[in-house]
Design a protein around this motif. Structure first.
Motif, mmCIF file in Angstrom:
data_model
loop_
_atom_site.group_PDB
_atom_site.id
_atom_site.type_symbol
_atom_site.label_atom_id
_atom_site.label_comp_id
_atom_site.label_asym_id
_atom_site.label_seq_id
_atom_site.Cartn_x
_atom_site.Cartn_y
_atom_site.Cartn_z
ATOM 1 N N LYS A 106 0.854 -1.197 0.000
ATOM 2 C CA LYS A 106 0.000 0.000 0.000
ATOM 3 C C LYS A 106 0.890 1.248 0.000
ATOM 4 O O LYS A 106 1.920 1.279 0.661
ATOM 5 C CB LYS A 106 -0.896 0.020 1.226
ATOM 6 N N VAL A 107 0.446 2.265 -0.733
ATOM 7 C CA VAL A 107 1.213 3.513 -0.833
ATOM 8 C C VAL A 107 1.533 4.075 0.550
ATOM 9 O O VAL A 107 2.661 4.506 0.797
ATOM 10 C CB VAL A 107 0.442 4.559 -1.670
ATOM 11 N N GLU A 108 0.578 4.042 1.454
ATOM 12 C CA GLU A 108 0.810 4.630 2.781
ATOM 13 C C GLU A 108 1.881 3.885 3.570
ATOM 14 O O GLU A 108 2.407 4.403 4.551
ATOM 15 C CB GLU A 108 -0.491 4.737 3.597
ATOM 16 N N ASN A 109 2.250 2.686 3.151
ATOM 17 C CA ASN A 109 3.296 1.934 3.841
ATOM 18 C C ASN A 109 4.704 2.339 3.411
ATOM 19 O O ASN A 109 5.676 1.921 4.038
ATOM 20 C CB ASN A 109 3.101 0.428 3.650
ATOM 21 N N ILE A 110 4.819 3.156 2.365
ATOM 22 C CA ILE A 110 6.146 3.618 1.933
ATOM 23 C C ILE A 110 6.864 4.316 3.082
ATOM 24 O O ILE A 110 8.055 4.115 3.293
ATOM 25 C CB ILE A 110 6.060 4.548 0.700
ATOM 26 N N GLN A 111 6.140 5.113 3.858
ATOM 27 C CA GLN A 111 6.769 5.857 4.958
ATOM 28 C C GLN A 111 7.399 4.922 5.989
ATOM 29 O O GLN A 111 8.318 5.319 6.712
ATOM 30 C CB GLN A 111 5.777 6.797 5.617
ATOM 31 N N ASN A 112 6.945 3.673 6.058
ATOM 32 C CA ASN A 112 7.511 2.730 7.022
ATOM 33 C C ASN A 112 8.908 2.249 6.628
ATOM 34 O O ASN A 112 9.587 1.606 7.420
ATOM 35 C CB ASN A 112 6.582 1.532 7.217
ATOM 36 N N LEU A 113 9.343 2.567 5.392
ATOM 37 C CA LEU A 113 10.708 2.241 4.976
ATOM 38 C C LEU A 113 11.722 3.092 5.738
ATOM 39 O O LEU A 113 12.864 2.696 5.917
ATOM 40 C CB LEU A 113 10.898 2.502 3.473
ATOM 41 N N PHE A 114 11.286 4.275 6.159
ATOM 42 C CA PHE A 114 12.189 5.227 6.787
ATOM 43 C C PHE A 114 12.289 4.953 8.283
ATOM 44 O O PHE A 114 11.536 5.493 9.084
ATOM 45 C CB PHE A 114 11.736 6.660 6.501
ATOM 46 N N THR A 115 13.245 4.098 8.635
ATOM 47 C CA THR A 115 13.454 3.729 10.035
ATOM 48 C C THR A 115 14.820 4.231 10.503
ATOM 49 O O THR A 115 15.670 4.614 9.692
ATOM 50 C CB THR A 115 13.417 2.200 10.217
ATOM 51 N N VAL A 116 15.015 4.181 11.793
ATOM 52 C CA VAL A 116 16.305 4.550 12.371
ATOM 53 C C VAL A 116 17.387 3.613 11.827
ATOM 54 O O VAL A 116 18.466 4.052 11.422
ATOM 55 C CB VAL A 116 16.240 4.491 13.912
ATOM 56 N N GLY A 117 17.076 2.327 11.771
ATOM 57 C CA GLY A 117 18.027 1.348 11.251
ATOM 58 C C GLY A 117 18.389 1.605 9.799
ATOM 59 O O GLY A 117 19.541 1.415 9.388
ATOM 60 N N MET A 118 17.409 2.056 9.004
ATOM 61 C CA MET A 118 17.660 2.378 7.596
ATOM 62 C C MET A 118 18.657 3.527 7.485
ATOM 63 O O MET A 118 19.572 3.480 6.663
ATOM 64 C CB MET A 118 16.330 2.754 6.915
ATOM 65 N N ILE A 119 18.523 4.535 8.329
ATOM 66 C CA ILE A 119 19.464 5.662 8.308
ATOM 67 C C ILE A 119 20.866 5.163 8.674
ATOM 68 O O ILE A 119 21.848 5.527 8.034
ATOM 69 C CB ILE A 119 19.016 6.778 9.276
ATOM 70 N N CYS A 120 20.956 4.309 9.693
ATOM 71 C CA CYS A 120 22.261 3.781 10.110
ATOM 72 C C CYS A 120 22.909 2.986 8.983
ATOM 73 O O CYS A 120 24.102 3.152 8.706
ATOM 74 C CB CYS A 120 22.105 2.906 11.353
ATOM 75 N N LYS A 121 22.123 2.142 8.323
ATOM 76 C CA LYS A 121 22.650 1.331 7.221
ATOM 77 C C LYS A 121 23.113 2.234 6.067
ATOM 78 O O LYS A 121 24.162 2.011 5.467
ATOM 79 C CB LYS A 121 21.586 0.340 6.751
ATOM 80 N N PHE A 122 22.321 3.268 5.759
ATOM 81 C CA PHE A 122 22.694 4.231 4.719
ATOM 82 C C PHE A 122 24.047 4.857 5.054
ATOM 83 O O PHE A 122 24.935 4.939 4.209
ATOM 84 C CB PHE A 122 21.628 5.329 4.603
#
Length: 129
Positions: A106-122
């Motif tokens: 669902k489109v509204e679930n895109i925002q759930n990609l942005f996690t603290v862990g995602m920033i750390c991995k980036f």
């Protein structure tokens, strides 16, 4: 080269300062929007603070890609992220857990990609490049 723990601590500190949340709220699984209350304007502030904290440059749209859900992108159909959209997300965001979105696209679930862990991995990928 900072360790994973050092990166996490700096990210945690950055998010506490930028979003006015408690240390306890910032866990690797926490989503920026749903759990930490970030709004679109906060994403710019977070990038700015991360650049200062890690002494790096993060080009616009690299950490938080823009216009992924635009109606004319071809990546969204009937409120769902298409296979092409998922492929684009995987290409633009190798540091995010796109498989979780693919399970419920669902489109509204895109925002759930942005996690603290995602920033750390980036940041780990960026600092090791």
């Amino acid at each position: 080269m900072p360790s994973q723990e050092e990166i996490y601590e700096k990210v945690q500190e950055t998010l506490v300062d930028a979003l006015g949340v408690d240390d306890d709220d910032v866990s690797p699984e926490a989503t920026l929007v749903g759990d930490l209350g970030a709004e679109s304007i906060d994403f710019l502030d977070i990038v700015f603070r991360l650049e200062k904290s890690f002494d790096i440059k993060i080009p616009r749209g690299e950490l938080f890609p823009e216009n992924l859900a635009a109606a004319d992108s071809g990546f969204i159909k009937d409120g769902q992220v298409t296979e092409a959209g998922l492929a684009e997300l995987r290409a633009k965001m190798p540091h995010a857990n796109v498989d979780k979105l693919a399970a419920d696209p669902k489109v509204e679930n895109i925002q759930n990609l942005f996690t603290v862990g995602m920033i750390c991995k980036f940041l780990e990928n960026k600092l090791n490049a």
